[in-house]
Design a protein around this motif. Structure first.
Motif, PDB file in Angstrom:
ATOM      1  N   UNK A  86       1.226  -1.227  -0.032  1.00  0.00           N
ATOM      2  CA  UNK A  86       0.188  -0.216   0.142  1.00  0.00           C
ATOM      3  C   UNK A  86       1.043   0.992   0.380  1.00  0.00           C
ATOM      4  N   UNK A  87       2.018   0.773   0.325  1.00  0.00           N
ATOM      5  CA  UNK A  87       2.726   1.969  -0.289  1.00  0.00           C
ATOM      6  C   UNK A  87       3.578   2.885   1.136  1.00  0.00           C
ATOM      7  N   UNK A  88       3.742   2.001   2.485  1.00  0.00           N
ATOM      8  CA  UNK A  88       4.211   2.010   3.526  1.00  0.00           C
ATOM      9  C   UNK A  88       5.421   1.667   4.076  1.00  0.00           C
ATOM     10  N   UNK A  89       6.318   2.700   4.271  1.00  0.00           N
ATOM     11  CA  UNK A  89       8.008   1.721   4.149  1.00  0.00           C
ATOM     12  C   UNK A  89       8.158   1.146   5.848  1.00  0.00           C
ATOM     13  N   UNK A  90       8.065   0.141   5.315  1.00  0.00           N
ATOM     14  CA  UNK A  90       8.305  -0.999   6.874  1.00  0.00           C
ATOM     15  C   UNK A  90       8.995  -0.867   7.585  1.00  0.00           C
ATOM     16  N   UNK A  91       9.481  -0.445   8.428  1.00  0.00           N
ATOM     17  CA  UNK A  91      10.774  -0.164   9.410  1.00  0.00           C
ATOM     18  C   UNK A  91      11.373  -0.698  10.245  1.00  0.00           C
ATOM     19  N   UNK A  92      10.129  -1.395  10.964  1.00  0.00           N
ATOM     20  CA  UNK A  92      10.470  -2.848  11.573  1.00  0.00           C
ATOM     21  C   UNK A  92       9.365  -3.981  11.492  1.00  0.00           C
ATOM     22  N   UNK A  93       9.651  -5.148  11.931  1.00  0.00           N
ATOM     23  CA  UNK A  93       8.392  -6.127  11.469  1.00  0.00           C
ATOM     24  C   UNK A  93       8.816  -7.234  12.360  1.00  0.00           C
ATOM     25  N   UNK A  94       8.787  -7.442  13.396  1.00  0.00           N
ATOM     26  CA  UNK A  94       8.515  -9.115  14.103  1.00  0.00           C
ATOM     27  C   UNK A  94       7.273 -10.044  13.900  1.00  0.00           C
ATOM     28  N   UNK A  95       7.835 -10.929  14.721  1.00  0.00           N
ATOM     29  CA  UNK A  95       6.053 -11.630  14.720  1.00  0.00           C
ATOM     30  C   UNK A  95       5.509 -10.886  15.538  1.00  0.00           C
ATOM     31  N   UNK A  96       5.513  -9.565  16.997  1.00  0.00           N
ATOM     32  CA  UNK A  96       4.986  -8.731  17.617  1.00  0.00           C
ATOM     33  C   UNK A  96       3.596  -7.650  17.032  1.00  0.00           C
ATOM     34  N   UNK A  97       4.811  -7.127  16.051  1.00  0.00           N
ATOM     35  CA  UNK A  97       4.424  -6.073  15.710  1.00  0.00           C
ATOM     36  C   UNK A  97       5.027  -5.838  14.641  1.00  0.00           C
ATOM     37  N   UNK A  98       4.427  -4.446  13.288  1.00  0.00           N
ATOM     38  CA  UNK A  98       5.304  -4.312  12.547  1.00  0.00           C
ATOM     39  C   UNK A  98       4.760  -2.495  12.555  1.00  0.00           C
ATOM     40  N   UNK A  99       6.557  -2.014  12.490  1.00  0.00           N
ATOM     41  CA  UNK A  99       6.701  -0.680  12.024  1.00  0.00           C
ATOM     42  C   UNK A  99       6.445  -0.003  10.738  1.00  0.00           C
ATOM     43  N   UNK A 100       5.561   0.940  10.826  1.00  0.00           N
ATOM     44  CA  UNK A 100       5.602   1.571   9.175  1.00  0.00           C
ATOM     45  C   UNK A 100       5.923   3.800   9.373  1.00  0.00           C
ATOM     46  N   UNK A 101       6.329   4.054   8.312  1.00  0.00           N
ATOM     47  CA  UNK A 101       5.579   5.062   8.226  1.00  0.00           C
ATOM     48  C   UNK A 101       5.143   5.357   6.483  1.00  0.00           C
ATOM     49  N   UNK A 102       3.368   6.377   7.277  1.00  0.00           N
ATOM     50  CA  UNK A 102       2.822   6.451   6.085  1.00  0.00           C
ATOM     51  C   UNK A 102       3.197   6.361   4.890  1.00  0.00           C
ATOM     52  N   UNK A 103       2.625   6.372   3.550  1.00  0.00           N
ATOM     53  CA  UNK A 103       3.003   7.257   2.208  1.00  0.00           C
ATOM     54  C   UNK A 103       2.357   8.666   2.549  1.00  0.00           C
TER      55      UNK A 103
END
Length: 681
Positions: free
Chosen positions: A319-336
């Motif tokens: 969807x255009x978001x920049x994924x900063x961190x991703x694991x089995x618990x959470x995902x951190x993204x920067x909105x487009x």
């Protein structure tokens, strides 16, 4: 928003059927309104909500399709050839208006104006846009492609090659490209040169600088204007356009350069010429999008189903978001940059859910819920509504704008002038027969609106017109940009002053049974001089009550009498006892005594009632007003009789006749001393 099937196919391979496509788009939030055949192409009409301006272009819709169907997205990468001459050497831009955040300009030299190629005309026709010429069509094409409005000026018609973005002058005349002349005001943003306004910022271009057959030098504008300013200008001038429609819903300021380059690339292909190097870019840089963390456990909590962690991260990235961190618990993204609606974790939950498919969520999915807590304000309002509806009143919902005549006729809460709206209200009030003027002032009282509702019901021969409304009023505060906005209760009825006073007393008793309402003087011209007062409770001003005067009925076009009250609900909320309290009742019988006093006309019931209560002391349970009577022949001029009943009761024992007589004598004596009252035997 109409999109072309053929046009969409440029960005994503549409292998699915038409029905499958529109069904998936509908389930993901782009409701399908209909499809028409336009010269062999499918013109698909989609409902785009105001929080999704990114889908007001084919690329935005294509991005949704690519994610929903897991197809690659082909986004053009415009790289138009440039000369070694710099645009900055020929063009200057100065932003003077606060309504323009950013303005970019590119220059093309040696273009030749003519018709657009057939493929471009066909695509524009499919979305309902008329072909003008190759240059104008390129600006429209890019707008429908990415959602960013653009405008092309004949650069030779811009004096000294300098663009000035400023506010219009008061009553400045602007000849638009629709060949109509509009009178502007000082709150409107214009694109101008040293002499004249050349375009209305974000709305429409001007005839003085439009592209003509003789044009060879072109300035391509890509800008970012204030949403409210564009909306206000378009509505004030009744000049809505595809450009204003998009600016009102916000555009992606980070894509100005892409849109400008794309437009220049298409102009070079269709009209020839050369593009000068560089871009004149003035104003604010794009804002940094927010960083948002999605806890994957929230998907289960909110949606009621398990969604794989890998799927969630993949969808957000597509969807255009920049994924900063991703694991089995959470995902951190920067909105487009094109998704201003993504600011919270729950927004990401919605994104994952709609791509996964809300239709895939079982109807019986367990979603944990917690009981909400009703605020004190709402609980008080419930009690107020219970009393009024039980009394036969109907709740009304009236507009927040009223005309000047009404605003001036009744403003008991403030003397500050009403706030004027830049967008007058159209419709019923504007076309009302009583010539009320422009409906453009934020109401400082609810009463005028309710009186208009009563007039409309009278005109329709409705018999029982007892109405109330709870809403905010807008009280200007000197030196403050934002008005004070208390919630008020207004009541209008065809019954008399005392009946409505009793209704107000019932409301107060409902929120606090131990409180009583008193009435003091007020000077409000809307009310009859003999039937008006300021309502007070527990030493605080509760509101105002009065019968509408003859002149007031004429102003509002009322055929019959009306009584109104307006109450500050904040006072009721402060007094409210929301948990019922037990109080022992006296088991001993009451004794009632009637009094008929002759007093001066200047004596007010409130003052006499206070004297009676003070003189009677704890044994006075209640005081009931009965009647006012005048007989100048028997009692003299400027005299009146006040008839009242007093109920006496002791909490400790049965009252004796001697005790009751003693209280009555104290009452008679005290009223005689303080008010020169004479008891009629």
């Amino acid at each position: 928003m109409i999109v072309s099937w053929e046009w969409l196919s440029q960005y994503v391979d549409l292998k699915m059927s038409h029905d499958e496509l529109v069904d998936r788009l509908t389930m993901s939030g782009l409701n399908h309104e209909g499809t028409e055949d336009v010269d062999g192409d499918k013109a698909i009409d989609l409902e785009v909500t105001s929080n999704r301006p990114d889908c007001l272009g084919h690329l935005g819709v294509a991005r949704e399709i690519s994610v929903l169907f897991e197809l690659p997205l082909n986004t053009p990468d415009p790289q138009p050839a440039v000369t070694d001459r710099s645009a900055a050497d020929y063009c200057q831009v100065e932003i003077q208006s606060p309504h323009c955040y950013r303005y970019t300009a590119r220059l093309i030299h040696g273009a030749k104006i003519g018709p657009s190629p057939d493929w471009m005309q066909k695509r524009l026709k499919a979305v309902g846009c008329e072909s003008i010429n190759n240059v104008v069509d390129c600006t429209n094409y890019v707008m429908f492609e990415c959602g960013q409005p653009l405008h092309a000026f004949d650069f030779e018609k811009i004096k000294d090659g300098k663009i000035i973005v400023r506010n219009a002058g008061d009553k400045e005349e602007f000849p638009a490209i629709d060949h109509k002349t509009y009178k502007l005001d000082e709150q409107m943003c214009v694109i101008a040169d040293a002499d004249n306004a050349l375009a209305l910022g974000g709305v429409m271009g001007g005839v003085d600088s439009e592209i003509s057959d003789a044009t060879t030098e072109i300035l391509v504008e890509a800008a970012y204007f204030n949403q409210l300013s564009v909306r206000r200008t378009a509505r004030s001038l009744n000049l809505q356009s595809p450009s204003s429609f998009r600016f009102e819903r916000d555009v992606d300021s980070a894509q100005l350069d892409w849109a400008s380059r794309r437009c220049c690339e298409l102009i070079l292909e269709t009209a020839g010429g050369v593009l000068l190097e560089g871009v004149v870019d003035v104003g604010d840089r794009p804002k940094t999008p927010p960083t948002i963390t999605l806890r994957l456990s929230q998907l289960k909590r909110v949606l009621g189903i398990e969604i794989p962690a890998d799927f969630s991260a993949k969808v957000l990235a597509e969807l255009g978001m920049e994924v900063k961190e991703s694991d089995r618990e959470q995902v951190t993204v920067v909105a487009p940059s094109w998704r201003n609606d993504l600011t919270r974790e729950v927004d990401l939950v919605e994104e994952v859910g709609r791509i996964y498919g809300f239709e895939n969520v079982p109807d019986d999915a367990a979603v944990p819920m917690a009981a909400s807590f009703k605020q004190k304000t709402d609980r008080v309002l419930d009690k107020v509504r219970d009393v009024l509806t039980a009394g036969g009143f109907n709740e009304a919902l009236c507009p927040s704008l009223i005309p000047g005549k009404w605003s001036d006729s009744f403003s008991p809460w403030t003397d500050q002038p009403a706030i004027r709206s830049s967008q007058p209200m159209l419709g019923v009030l504007e076309k009302a027969s009583q010539n009320i003027g422009t409906v453009n002032l934020l109401r400082r009282s609810l009463v005028p609106s309710l009186l208009e509702a009563r007039r409309i019901n009278e005109a329709r021969s409705n018999q029982d017109i007892d109405l109330f409304e709870t809403a905010k009023v807008y009280l200007p505060v000197a030196g403050e940009p934002i008005p004070y906005q208390p919630t008020m209760l207004a009541i209008v009825t065809g019954k008399d002053y005392y009946t409505l006073k009793g209704m107000v007393e019932a409301i107060v008793r409902r929120v606090d049974p131990m409180q009583s309402v008193s009435v003091s003087k007020c000077e409000l011209d809307l009310f009859d001089v003999s039937r008006r007062g300021t309502l007070e409770v527990a030493g605080k001003r509760l509101g105002f009550l009065g019968e509408v005067s003859k002149s007031g009925r004429k102003l509002y076009g009322l055929r019959s009498g009306a009584t109104v009250a307006e109450i500050d609900l904040a006072v009721l909320e402060e007094l409210a006892i929301l948990i019922p309290q037990h109080e022992d009742q006296s088991p001993f019988p009451p004794m009632a005594r009637d009094f008929n006093f002759i007093v001066e006309d200047s004596v007010h019931w409130l003052d006499l009632e206070g004297t009676v209560r003070e003189a009677g002391g704890e044994l006075v349970e209640s005081i009931l007003y009965r009647e006012t009577f005048r007989d100048p022949k028997k009692d003299g001029e400027a005299k009146k009789r006040l008839l009242l009943s007093v109920v006496l009761r002791s909490k400790d024992s049965t009252l004796t006749g001697e005790q009751a007589d003693d209280v009555c004598n104290r009452i008679i004596s005290s009223c005689g001393e303080k008010h020169s009252a004479t008891l009629v035997s």
